[in-house]
Scaffold this motif. Structure first.
Motif, mmCIF file in Angstrom:
data_model
loop_
_atom_site.group_PDB
_atom_site.id
_atom_site.type_symbol
_atom_site.label_atom_id
_atom_site.label_comp_id
_atom_site.label_asym_id
_atom_site.label_seq_id
_atom_site.Cartn_x
_atom_site.Cartn_y
_atom_site.Cartn_z
ATOM 1 N N CYS A 74 0.810 -1.227 0.000
ATOM 2 C CA CYS A 74 0.000 0.000 0.000
ATOM 3 C C CYS A 74 0.840 1.272 0.000
ATOM 4 N N ARG A 75 2.168 1.127 0.127
ATOM 5 C CA ARG A 75 3.108 2.247 0.093
ATOM 6 C C ARG A 75 2.969 3.210 1.276
ATOM 7 N N THR A 76 2.293 2.778 2.353
ATOM 8 C CA THR A 76 2.198 3.588 3.559
ATOM 9 C C THR A 76 3.586 3.730 4.167
ATOM 10 N N SER A 77 3.898 4.915 4.612
ATOM 11 C CA SER A 77 5.205 5.191 5.196
ATOM 12 C C SER A 77 5.378 4.445 6.516
ATOM 13 N N ILE A 78 6.575 3.911 6.715
ATOM 14 C CA ILE A 78 6.942 3.251 7.967
ATOM 15 C C ILE A 78 7.808 4.242 8.716
ATOM 16 N N GLY A 79 7.523 4.451 9.965
ATOM 17 C CA GLY A 79 8.269 5.430 10.746
ATOM 18 C C GLY A 79 9.758 5.132 10.807
ATOM 19 N N LEU A 80 10.544 6.174 10.869
ATOM 20 C CA LEU A 80 11.999 6.048 10.938
ATOM 21 C C LEU A 80 12.453 5.440 12.261
ATOM 22 N N SER A 81 11.576 5.426 13.254
ATOM 23 C CA SER A 81 11.968 4.868 14.546
ATOM 24 C C SER A 81 12.293 3.377 14.450
ATOM 25 N N ALA A 82 11.657 2.660 13.520
ATOM 26 C CA ALA A 82 11.894 1.211 13.401
ATOM 27 C C ALA A 82 13.354 0.895 13.093
ATOM 28 N N PRO A 83 13.945 1.423 12.011
ATOM 29 C CA PRO A 83 15.352 1.101 11.776
ATOM 30 C C PRO A 83 16.292 1.743 12.791
ATOM 31 N N LEU A 84 15.892 2.857 13.387
ATOM 32 C CA LEU A 84 16.752 3.486 14.394
ATOM 33 C C LEU A 84 16.861 2.617 15.649
ATOM 34 N N ILE A 85 15.745 2.043 16.078
ATOM 35 C CA ILE A 85 15.779 1.157 17.250
ATOM 36 C C ILE A 85 16.573 -0.107 16.937
ATOM 37 N N GLU A 86 16.381 -0.657 15.740
ATOM 38 C CA GLU A 86 17.143 -1.846 15.346
ATOM 39 C C GLU A 86 18.638 -1.540 15.300
ATOM 40 N N ALA A 87 19.000 -0.404 14.725
ATOM 41 C CA ALA A 87 20.415 -0.015 14.662
ATOM 42 C C ALA A 87 20.974 0.240 16.059
ATOM 43 N N ALA A 88 20.188 0.867 16.916
ATOM 44 C CA ALA A 88 20.629 1.110 18.289
ATOM 45 C C ALA A 88 20.877 -0.210 19.019
ATOM 46 N N ALA A 89 20.031 -1.194 18.750
ATOM 47 C CA ALA A 89 20.217 -2.507 19.373
ATOM 48 C C ALA A 89 21.511 -3.151 18.875
ATOM 49 N N GLY A 90 21.754 -3.094 17.575
ATOM 50 C CA GLY A 90 22.996 -3.648 17.027
ATOM 51 C C GLY A 90 24.222 -2.943 17.591
ATOM 52 N N LEU A 91 24.153 -1.616 17.667
ATOM 53 C CA LEU A 91 25.283 -0.848 18.214
ATOM 54 C C LEU A 91 25.476 -1.092 19.703
ATOM 55 N N SER A 92 24.381 -1.359 20.416
ATOM 56 C CA SER A 92 24.509 -1.621 21.856
ATOM 57 C C SER A 92 25.247 -2.926 22.121
ATOM 58 N N MET A 93 25.343 -3.772 21.119
ATOM 59 C CA MET A 93 26.142 -4.990 21.241
ATOM 60 C C MET A 93 27.524 -4.778 20.627
ATOM 61 N N LEU A 94 27.589 -4.133 19.483
ATOM 62 C CA LEU A 94 28.852 -3.957 18.770
ATOM 63 C C LEU A 94 29.857 -3.118 19.555
ATOM 64 N N ILE A 95 29.434 -1.996 20.067
ATOM 65 C CA ILE A 95 30.363 -1.077 20.743
ATOM 66 C C ILE A 95 31.008 -1.719 21.976
ATOM 67 N N PRO A 96 30.241 -2.345 22.877
ATOM 68 C CA PRO A 96 30.905 -2.996 24.019
ATOM 69 C C PRO A 96 31.832 -4.144 23.606
ATOM 70 N N ILE A 97 31.459 -4.893 22.563
ATOM 71 C CA ILE A 97 32.325 -5.988 22.116
ATOM 72 C C ILE A 97 33.649 -5.434 21.606
ATOM 73 N N VAL A 98 33.586 -4.367 20.806
ATOM 74 C CA VAL A 98 34.812 -3.766 20.281
ATOM 75 C C VAL A 98 35.647 -3.160 21.416
ATOM 76 N N ALA A 99 34.986 -2.523 22.361
ATOM 77 C CA ALA A 99 35.707 -1.833 23.436
ATOM 78 C C ALA A 99 36.245 -2.774 24.502
ATOM 79 N N LEU A 100 35.495 -3.842 24.814
ATOM 80 C CA LEU A 100 35.842 -4.682 25.971
ATOM 81 C C LEU A 100 36.258 -6.103 25.621
ATOM 82 N N GLY A 101 36.066 -6.513 24.394
ATOM 83 C CA GLY A 101 36.316 -7.903 24.033
ATOM 84 C C GLY A 101 35.003 -8.659 23.980
ATOM 85 N N LEU A 102 35.069 -9.882 23.502
ATOM 86 C CA LEU A 102 33.855 -10.639 23.211
ATOM 87 C C LEU A 102 32.950 -10.844 24.421
#
Length: 136
Positions: A74-102
């Motif tokens: 239907c081409r209805t717009s999906i809010g930008l919050s969806a990919p932002l929350i997903e990216a924030a979740a990925g970064l919340s794992m990536l940044i500590p792993i890079v900074a502190l180790g696995l």
């Protein structure tokens, strides 16, 4: 690069991917729970046209950009919050792993994901209450 680091790389990628999918679930929970809906059923769908989302639509972050931020039907717009929350979740794992180790990073990342879930649910509840009060 040491062999130890090479052996950890698949685990690091795995945990970041899991975090991205957890972010997708956080979106689902934040959308449905304040409205009293189940997070298990029905399957994820467009709230405008009812189209059940397919594998491409459900890819964290990438699905949003592949579809141009809109429902494929239907081409209805999906809010930008969806990919932002997903990216924030990925970064919340990536940044500590890079900074502190696995393993210390995964430990901290899990707590950050829990925090993100709590914040997303609280914001969603507040939006739902505001919409109810304003009559939307």
């Amino acid at each position: 690069m040491s062999p130890y680091l090479v052996l950890e790389l698949p685990f690091e990628i795995y945990f970041v991917l899991v975090a991205l999918f957890v972010g997708s679930f956080i979106n689902l929970a934040a959308d449905r729970l304040p409205r009293g809906e189940s997070v298990v059923s029905p399957r994820s769908h467009c709230r405008s046209c009812g189209r059940v989302l397919n594998v491409v639509d459900l890819l964290p972050v990438a699905g949003y950009f592949i579809r141009g931020g809109r429902c494929a039907t239907c081409r209805t717009s999906i809010g930008l919050s969806a990919p932002l929350i997903e990216a924030a979740a990925g970064l919340s794992m990536l940044i500590p792993i890079v900074a502190l180790g696995l393993w210390p990073g995964v430990f901290i990342g899990v707590f950050l994901l829990i925090g993100l879930l709590v914040v997303a649910l609280r914001v969603s509840e507040a939006r739902q209450r505001a919409a109810t009060v304003s009559g939307r």
